[in-house]
Design an enzyme around this catalytic site. Structure first.
Site, mmCIF file in Angstrom:
data_model
loop_
_atom_site.group_PDB
_atom_site.id
_atom_site.type_symbol
_atom_site.label_atom_id
_atom_site.label_comp_id
_atom_site.label_asym_id
_atom_site.label_seq_id
_atom_site.Cartn_x
_atom_site.Cartn_y
_atom_site.Cartn_z
ATOM 1 N N HIS A 101 -4.471 -1.401 -0.298
ATOM 2 C CA HIS A 101 -4.298 -1.101 1.206
ATOM 3 C C HIS A 101 -2.878 -1.112 1.350
ATOM 4 C CE1 HIS A 101 -5.059 -1.089 5.350
ATOM 5 N NE2 HIS A 101 -4.620 -2.277 5.518
ATOM 6 N N ASN B 84 -0.523 -4.450 10.213
ATOM 7 C CA ASN B 84 -1.752 -3.733 9.706
ATOM 8 C C ASN B 84 -2.198 -2.340 10.403
ATOM 9 O OD1 ASN B 84 -3.887 -3.110 7.948
ATOM 10 N ND2 ASN B 84 -4.939 -5.058 8.308
ATOM 11 N N CYS C 35 -3.984 4.672 5.012
ATOM 12 C CA CYS C 35 -3.291 3.322 5.236
ATOM 13 C C CYS C 35 -1.903 3.527 4.954
ATOM 14 C CB CYS C 35 -3.815 2.093 4.659
ATOM 15 S SG CYS C 35 -3.980 2.424 2.843
#
Length: 346
Positions: free
Chosen positions: A178, A198, A42
């Site tokens: 994240h 995202n 990520c």
């Protein structure tokens, strides 16, 4: 997080005039939402999205850049599919002089050996990076009004995992785990929100994005999103397109013994030792690394002191500053990376 790039550029000031809302998707500076898959990369997707957008803002060219280059090649402090930090990714691109495109160095959803030829294909560069003043949603808003910003938040909580659409207002902590990008902000029915990009694919949540409540009572922001915001800085043009050149000579893998080897740029570290003989080898994902006595972790050469109990590495004994120790991965049989090798073990 270790950072040398704190900046007051976006510290709120009396008289600041910010747009009530902004959505960088509408400005054409964000490529389609990508999917990191089962790889814990990520951090690479967050850093790349921020660099793609600032490059588009400055040059007018929207270019999809390579997360895989960061996963494979940015191994000084980041750990590929085992996690990393966006600031370290920015540092890598600055020191490397640029980053390759997604088309030329495509994503594989796994750790790989750094492709030195593609690493040298420096298509887009950044000049520096800065950290937004921490725990300050107003400062973060000011930064996002100028460009998309990399952030970290806590995404492992039950409420976050089960969120589908709308403005997320659920319970979550501040143990950020994240990396994502804030791509705008706005207000709906009296509730302020952030637009968060995202890296779980375009079919997740709101077309790959989600909205998270903004201006909450906690200074760290909902889910800790104001704890680690940072952004790349770009002021100059990209490097000239290099003429085609043959691939750089590929270094041989590192031989641990006559049976085991590690990829180039890594260090052999013994996992199972009896007396002076090693019966099983592991690979530390750094060249010239220190192998820690727990036979599990290792430390960068410039942070050579292993603090096994804390799982950290220090520059010297008693030095409170350090970095997270790295995990070893199993060595491969001789021939797994091709012929050739050299002895280099610790």
């Amino acid at each position: 997080k270790l950072s040398k790039n704190k900046s007051d550029r976006y510290l709120p000031k009396v008289g600041d005039s910010l747009p009530e809302s902004i959505d960088w998707r509408e400005k054409g500076v964000l490529v389609g939402v990508k999917d990191q898959g089962s790889c814990g990369s990520c951090w690479a997707f967050s850093a790349v999205a921020a660099m793609e957008s600032i490059n588009a803002i400055v040059t007018g060219n929207l270019i999809s850049l390579s997360e895989q280059e960061l996963v494979d090649c940015d191994r000084s402090y980041n750990e590929g599919c085992d996690g990393g930090l966006m600031d370290y990714a920015f540092e890598f691109v600055i020191k490397n002089g640029g980053i390759d495109t997604e088309e030329d160095y495509p994503y594989k959803e796994r750790n790989g050996v750094c492709d030195q030829y593609r690493k040298n294909a420096k298509v887009v560069k950044i000049d520096s990076y800065e950290d937004v003043p921490v725990n300050n949603e107003k400062a973060l808003q000011k930064a996002v009004a100028h460009q998309p910003v990399s952030i970290a938040l806590e995404a492992g909580g039950r409420d976050f995992q089960h969120y589908k659409s709308g403005i997320f207002t659920g319970k979550c902590g501040t143990a950020v785990d994240h990396g994502v990008v804030i791509a705008g902000y706005g207000t709906e029915n009296g509730m302020d929100y952030w637009i968060v990009r995202n890296s779980w694919g375009a079919n997740c949540r709101e077309n790959g994005y989600l909205r998270v409540q903004r201006n909450v009572s906690s200074s760290s922001g909902l889910c800790g999103l104001a704890i680690e915001p940072s952004y790349p800085v770009k002021t100059g043009p990209n490097p000239p397109k290099p003429a085609p050149s043959p691939p750089s000579p590929v270094k041989p893998p590192t031989e641990c013994d006559e049976y085991s080897q590690c990829a180039v740029g890594t260090t052999c570290c013994c996992i199972l030792q009896f007396r002076r003989s090693c019966f099983s080898w592991g690979c530390c994902p750094l060249e010239g690394a220190t192998c820690c006595e727990d036979h599990y972790s290792c430390c960068p050469h410039d942070y050579p002191i292993c603090n096994v109990r804390q799982g950290t590495c220090s520059m010297s004994k008693g030095n409170p500053l350090g970095v997270k120790a790295m995990k070893r991965i199993l060595a491969q049989p001789i021939g797994a990376f091709g012929n050739g090798g050299k002895k280099s073990s610790s």
